[in-house]
Design an enzyme around this catalytic site. Structure first.
Site: not given
Ligand code: PBG
Length: 344
Positions: A214, A268
């Site tokens: 991520k 991601k």
């Molecule tokens: C954080 C989380 C994120 C997303 C899902 N869970 C990133 C964040 O806020 O830093 C992103 C999902 C998306 O952008 O569709 N645990």
């Protein structure tokens, strides 16, 4: 003075056949039937995981300004939408909550409430649509008052205390009926801790999809509006997400998570990281997924709304690109729409 010297003078130019021999790569592109015949990758409904946003209340759906066409839904409506997605053949959903500010605190303690909206969503959806796979996130960010994925103490996201909390949350999510735990927090050691906690509580069959790689990314913006962390987040997430300049580090993260017991890997965001997907698939040959995140969704929707691109075609092209890069499946907000289109 033009310094370029042609290899041959134009009088000695070779014909196309002299250059290519008998190879003509356009031959198989000449008709729809031959293009279909040689098509290497395909997108099917079986590739889709649908992320949804759930809220408390009844018969209510809230618009998310930065994500046209995506809504936060109360559980009664979410169950109906998931029923519909199941009928279309979508194999799995991933749930994310937007909870009251009053329920958010420094440690994200509400994630441990068996009756929080995520666990109630799992129970309600499992009861109504047992054939749907349910993926829950054990990260703390929707539950913390500061929007970070971990527990914040004196300006530091403390790793090991967070891991304990995440692992405890995973067990409660499994007790509620989650099929896959997908921790998105990037704390060190979380996969092993979750595996141990699940096994110790009799959940050997609950799988772990690791948000292994991520990246610290600008593409999460609209999601933060969706879960209500946009206005809360202090600082950035660079001390726990991967620097988006790095690729070897992504391999090390994935390797570590696999050693700790991850069943599936996720990359991601998606489209800016196709190189990482290909690298992980080639290196580990594990089930590999991409999360086409909120910002990717919003970019396609915004350009399409302006008439600058054909949104449906851009959507399909981006999703098929994930398959080409080596993905087994994709988390995408487009899932129900794509499922409809693939059916038609
Ligand atoms: C954080 C989380 C994120 C997303 C899902 N869970 C990133 C964040 O806020 O830093 C992103 C999902 C998306 O952008 O569709 N645990």
């Amino acid at each position: 003075m033009n310094k370029f010297t042609p290899v041959r003078s134009s009088s000695a130019a070779r014909s196309v056949d002299e250059i290519t021999g008998s190879r003509r790569l356009r031959r198989m592109r000449k008709a729809d039937w031959s293009r279909r015949l040689v098509q290497e990758n395909r997108l099917t409904v079986d590739d889709l995981i649908w992320p949804i946003f759930v809220i408390d209340g009844e018969n209510r759906r809230e618009e998310i300004a930065a994500m046209p066409g995506v809504y936060r839904m109360t559980l009664d409506l979410a169950v109906r939408e998931v029923e519909h997605a199941a009928k279309l053949g979508v194999p799995a959903i991933a749930t994310f909550p937007n909870i009251d500010l009053a329920l958010r605190d420094q440690t994200g303690s509400h994630i441990l409430d068996p009756d929080n909206v995520i666990n109630r969503a799992t129970r309600a959806i499992k009861a109504a649509v047992p054939e749907m796979g349910i993926i829950t996130d054990a990260a703390l960010d929707p539950f913390t008052s500061h929007g970070h994925d971990g527990i914040l103490r004196q300006g530091i996201i403390v790793n090991d205390e967070t891991v304990e909390q995440v692992a405890a949350a995973a067990v409660i999510q499994a007790q509620s009926g989650a099929d896959i735990i997908a921790p998105s927090d990037m704390m060190d050691g979380r996969i092993g801790a979750i595996r141990d906690a699940l096994d110790a509580n009799g959940f050997q069959d609950v799988a772990i999809m690791s948000y292994a790689t991520k990246f610290a990314s600008a593409f999460y913006g609209p999601y933060r509006e969706a879960v209500g962390t946009a206005g809360l987040l202090q600082g950035d997430k660079k001390t726990y997400y991967i620097d988006h300049a790095n690729s070897d580090e992504a391999v090390r993260e994935a390797e570590q998570d696999l050693l700790e017991g991850a069943d599936m890997l996720m990359v991601k965001p998606g489209l800016p990281y196709l190189d990482i997907i290909r690298r992980l698939k080639d290196t580990f040959a594990m089930p590999t997924f991409a999360y086409q995140v909120s910002g990717e969704y919003s970019m396609i929707m915004a350009a399409a709304a302006n008439g600058w691109i054909d949104g449906d075609r851009a959507m399909m092209e981006s999703l098929l690109s994930f398959k080409r890069a080596g993905c087994d499946g994709i988390l995408t907000y487009f899932a129900p729409k794509v499922a409809e289109m693939l059916k038609g």
